[in-house]
Write a protein that holds these residues in place. Structure first.
Motif, PDB file in Angstrom:
ATOM      1  N   PRO A 163     -41.921 104.146  39.197  1.00  0.00           N
ATOM      2  CA  PRO A 163     -41.949 102.853  39.887  1.00  0.00           C
ATOM      3  C   PRO A 163     -41.859 102.976  41.401  1.00  0.00           C
ATOM      4  N   LEU A 164     -42.517 102.056  42.079  1.00  0.00           N
ATOM      5  CA  LEU A 164     -42.389 101.940  43.519  1.00  0.00           C
ATOM      6  C   LEU A 164     -40.995 101.413  43.854  1.00  0.00           C
ATOM      7  N   THR A 165     -40.534 101.679  45.069  1.00  0.00           N
ATOM      8  CA  THR A 165     -39.159 101.332  45.434  1.00  0.00           C
ATOM      9  C   THR A 165     -38.886  99.846  45.269  1.00  0.00           C
ATOM     10  N   ASP A 166     -39.767  99.009  45.745  1.00  0.00           N
ATOM     11  CA  ASP A 166     -39.558  97.567  45.635  1.00  0.00           C
ATOM     12  C   ASP A 166     -39.466  97.152  44.163  1.00  0.00           C
ATOM     13  N   TYR A 167     -40.277  97.755  43.324  1.00  0.00           N
ATOM     14  CA  TYR A 167     -40.304  97.385  41.906  1.00  0.00           C
ATOM     15  C   TYR A 167     -39.016  97.812  41.198  1.00  0.00           C
ATOM     16  N   ILE A 168     -38.544  99.023  41.476  1.00  0.00           N
ATOM     17  CA  ILE A 168     -37.338  99.503  40.793  1.00  0.00           C
ATOM     18  C   ILE A 168     -36.110  98.720  41.241  1.00  0.00           C
ATOM     19  N   GLN A 169     -36.124  98.269  42.493  1.00  0.00           N
ATOM     20  CA  GLN A 169     -35.004  97.467  42.987  1.00  0.00           C
ATOM     21  C   GLN A 169     -34.946  96.103  42.323  1.00  0.00           C
ATOM     22  N   ARG A 170     -36.083  95.401  42.290  1.00  0.00           N
ATOM     23  CA  ARG A 170     -36.016  94.030  41.781  1.00  0.00           C
ATOM     24  C   ARG A 170     -36.098  93.953  40.263  1.00  0.00           C
ATOM     25  N   THR A 171     -36.541  95.024  39.604  1.00  0.00           N
ATOM     26  CA  THR A 171     -36.678  94.985  38.150  1.00  0.00           C
ATOM     27  C   THR A 171     -35.487  95.611  37.437  1.00  0.00           C
ATOM     28  N   PHE A 172     -34.950  96.717  37.981  1.00  0.00           N
ATOM     29  CA  PHE A 172     -33.896  97.453  37.284  1.00  0.00           C
ATOM     30  C   PHE A 172     -32.592  97.571  38.070  1.00  0.00           C
ATOM     31  N   GLY A 173     -32.597  97.161  39.333  1.00  0.00           N
ATOM     32  CA  GLY A 173     -31.372  97.209  40.111  1.00  0.00           C
ATOM     33  C   GLY A 173     -31.054  98.543  40.742  1.00  0.00           C
ATOM     34  N   MET A 174     -31.994  99.503  40.685  1.00  0.00           N
ATOM     35  CA  MET A 174     -31.793 100.793  41.356  1.00  0.00           C
ATOM     36  C   MET A 174     -32.204 100.664  42.824  1.00  0.00           C
ATOM     37  N   GLU A 204     -49.062  99.647  35.022  1.00  0.00           N
ATOM     38  CA  GLU A 204     -50.191  99.114  35.799  1.00  0.00           C
ATOM     39  C   GLU A 204     -49.717  98.358  37.037  1.00  0.00           C
ATOM     40  N   ARG A 205     -48.469  97.879  37.040  1.00  0.00           N
ATOM     41  CA  ARG A 205     -47.942  97.193  38.221  1.00  0.00           C
ATOM     42  C   ARG A 205     -47.532  98.168  39.314  1.00  0.00           C
ATOM     43  N   ASN A 206     -47.511  99.459  38.991  1.00  0.00           N
ATOM     44  CA  ASN A 206     -47.041 100.439  39.960  1.00  0.00           C
ATOM     45  C   ASN A 206     -48.078 101.484  40.342  1.00  0.00           C
ATOM     46  N   LEU A 207     -49.217 101.503  39.668  1.00  0.00           N
ATOM     47  CA  LEU A 207     -50.259 102.471  40.013  1.00  0.00           C
ATOM     48  C   LEU A 207     -50.841 102.173  41.392  1.00  0.00           C
ATOM     49  N   THR A 214     -39.500 106.646  33.948  1.00  0.00           N
ATOM     50  CA  THR A 214     -40.851 107.164  33.754  1.00  0.00           C
ATOM     51  C   THR A 214     -41.632 106.172  32.907  1.00  0.00           C
ATOM     52  N   PHE A 215     -42.738 105.668  33.444  1.00  0.00           N
ATOM     53  CA  PHE A 215     -43.614 104.773  32.686  1.00  0.00           C
ATOM     54  C   PHE A 215     -44.739 105.613  32.079  1.00  0.00           C
ATOM     55  N   LYS A 216     -44.658 105.854  30.791  1.00  0.00           N
ATOM     56  CA  LYS A 216     -45.719 106.594  30.115  1.00  0.00           C
ATOM     57  C   LYS A 216     -46.940 105.686  29.972  1.00  0.00           C
ATOM     58  N   LEU A 217     -48.095 106.225  30.299  1.00  0.00           N
ATOM     59  CA  LEU A 217     -49.357 105.500  30.179  1.00  0.00           C
ATOM     60  C   LEU A 217     -50.154 105.969  28.962  1.00  0.00           C
TER      61      LEU A 217
END
Length: 608
Positions: A354-365, A479-482, A455-458
């Motif tokens: 995941p991109l940094t913005d995505y991991i922050q707002r989706t998982f709290g990391m 697909e939101r992070n590619l 890890t997002f398995k594709l």
């Protein structure tokens, strides 16, 4: 002076049980002697009141067995299970953490809860009154025992029954449940999710607040251990625990590696690292993941207590990480080294992080899993899948991935993804958002940021996991992070063969091998025949001996004893060490040596 345990192995022989010395005079106590000493401290501290001994335990500890041991050693003491007496019902806890767990099999949202939110406040207060008025020696046992003891207002002796996360996971695979959960047969990935996102976060906050007050630390990993022949459970004093960790943060050290099989696992580690030849394969070695690994604390007579290596990070963050790295990440070890063995195995899953913005707002990391593949070894046909091919049709690729996930047809990876030939000592950079995979017949040293779960398995080549269940694929997240602009030209220019020679003098070649400018980790490689000088520069260094049989790390000022390192071993040099030298040992047979060193970019003293 901090000292390292001597090496009694052959040159180049990988050490699977490295130890960290306890301070001089510290001793590991076992059996009735250990508990008698704890009871004596509680009695002396009681000052005429009924003595109180508190045994707080990390979730996953075998409380029934610990209770039996205490009852045998202290038969005159009344034992109270705090969890049974005051914890909230399981269904209430489940409801409180449901938003953190989500419905996903793997991913949740990080919890910021504290342990008292899992307890009934009125019952805690009532139990404290009962204990204070009991008038007899009492042992409070359980995760949260300290919550009750602090409410009594009475003096007490405090024991922490601690254990590492990897041991917890091994027990869960054998049928152990999460804390007070009725889930012995639940999917192991869901058990780990509950631990990673909730229980372990809460437990680390709770125990960190007790570190300065601990009278004793008990090796809970040796009680009900997943190992077939567990050692005798030992106990050390709180002073030995604190001083031992303070000393450990002043000298080179290794954490205890652990190894795990996988559907794509290979044979390289089995041979090179002297692992059990009866196992079908080994896929992973987690050689420096302090959130998961253990430290073995050893006394002068060779007795050992196992504690989580995370205790070192939580208790000595400035000395270990350095002030600037600590200011950036907090008490969290940001660099991870691990092995991925596909030699004689199969491809890793095709994946993206995941991109940094995505991991922050989706998982709290607060930071993401940027990484890289350093090839320790490679077969003639080895490849690394990295970046999309030029001119890829985005919608066609996603449609084919969905069709593969639905079982309609296999995904043609090489139609869409670059496959770069890989050879020994190549370094491939993988900033988050880049599609990637290691192919078969590779031995990868993965150098990455620590959030290893994301890890997002594709596409997983149509395989089942070792448990016979399809491994999770996360196309929606993926697909939101590619990052589709990372095509062949961009990948070749930015992520492949980025070696830059920085100096070549006095028999030492220093190279920068990465990582990409979007990643916070800097990696330097040093080639040498005799020795090379280093300086931590005020930030933690993580290194691996990638070439040569054996070296030793010495202090130019004699601040620590020489520390021996063998081929493929990962080791940590705390920020507090400052200058250090890596040199061949007297018994080394190799003509050339190579190390890779990772540090946090922009945190070295003197850097802008």
């Amino acid at each position: 002076m901090p000292t390292a345990s001597p090496s009694h192995t052959e040159p180049g022989r990988y050490v699977k049980q490295p130890t960290v010395p306890l301070p001089a005079g510290a001793r590991v106590r076992t059996g009735a002697e250990a508990w008698a000493e704890a009871a004596e401290v509680a009695t002396d501290r009681a000052d005429g009141r009924a003595p109180l001994l508190v045994v707080d335990a990390y979730p996953g500890a075998d409380l029934p067995r610990i209770a039996e041991i205490i009852a045998d050693a202290l038969p005159q003491w009344h034992l109270v299970d705090v969890e049974d007496a005051a914890a909230l019902p399981a269904d209430v806890i489940d409801a409180r953490i449901a938003d953190n767990l989500t419905d996903d099999r793997v991913f949740g949202v990080l919890s910021h809860a504290h342990l008292d939110s899992f307890y009934d406040t009125e019952r805690l207060d009532k139990l404290a009154v009962e204990v204070d008025g009991a008038g007899r020696p009492t042992v409070l046992l359980g995760w949260g025992a300290d919550l009750v003891a602090r409410r009594t207002g009475a003096p007490y002796a405090l024991v922490l029954a601690d254990m590492a996360r990897w041991e917890i996971q091994m027990r869960q695979r054998a049928g152990a449940t999460n804390w007070r959960a009725q889930n012995p047969d639940e999917d192991q990935l869901r058990k780990v999710k509950r631990g990673f996102f909730v229980e372990w976060r809460v437990a680390d906050r709770h125990k960190r607040a007790m570190f300065d007050r601990l009278d004793f630390v008990l090796d809970a990993s040796a009680i009900g251990s997943s190992e077939p022949a567990p050692r005798t459970p030992g106990m050390i004093t709180g002073d030995a625990f604190r001083t031992g960790l303070a000393n450990a943060a002043q000298a080179p050290l290794r954490v205890v590696p652990f190894f795990d099989p996988g559907v794509w696992g290979g044979q390289w580690m089995k041979e090179k690292l002297d692992l059990d030849p009866s196992k079908p394969n080994y896929a992973w070695c987690f050689d420096c993941v302090p959130e998961e690994n253990s430290l073995l604390l050893e006394d002068a007579e060779g007795a050992i207590v196992e504690i989580p290596s995370l205790d070192l990070v939580l208790s000595q963050p400035k000395a270990l990480l350095g002030e600037r790295t600590f200011a950036r990440f907090g008490a969290e070890f940001p660099i991870r080294f691990d092995f991925l063995d596909t030699m004689g195995g199969g491809n890793l899953s095709l994946q993206v992080h995941p991109l940094t913005d995505y991991i922050q707002r989706t998982f709290g990391m607060h930071y993401t899993q940027d990484e890289s593949y350093y090839l320790l070894d490679a077969g003639d046909d080895a490849v690394v899948y990295l970046g999309v091919k030029d001119g890829v049709d985005r919608e066609a690729m996603l449609a084919d991935l969905r069709a593969a996930q639905d079982g309609e047809r296999p995904f043609e990876a090489e139609k869409y993804v670059n496959a770069f030939p890989a050879k020994k000592h190549d370094h491939f950079l993988i900033p988050a958002g880049t599609i990637h995979s290691s192919g078969a017949n590779s031995m990868v040293l993965e150098i990455s940021a620590t959030p290893y779960l994301f890890t997002f398995k594709l596409w997983d080549w149509g395989r089942l996991g070792l448990d016979g269940i399809p491994r999770p694929v996360h196309l929606d997240h993926g697909e939101r992070n590619l990052e589709w602009y990372r095509d062949t030209a961009w990948t070749e220019s930015n992520l492949v063969s980025r070696v830059e020679t920085l100096s070549d003098e006095d028999g030492v070649v220093e190279e920068r091998t990465g990582l990409h400018e979007l990643e916070f980790i800097e990696v330097r490689r040093h080639w040498f025949a005799e020795q090379v000088a280093h300086d931590t520069g005020g930030t933690v260094n993580v290194l691996n001996l990638v070439e040569g049989d054996e070296v030793e790390i010495i202090s130019p000022t004699g601040a620590f004893e020489p520390y021996t390192i063998h081929y493929a071993e990962t080791f940590i040099v705390p920020a507090s060490v400052g200058p250090y030298v890596i040199r061949r040992t007297a018994r080394s047979r190799s003509e050339r040596f190579g190390t890779v060193k990772a540090s946090v970019r922009g945190t070295r003293t003197g850097e802008a």
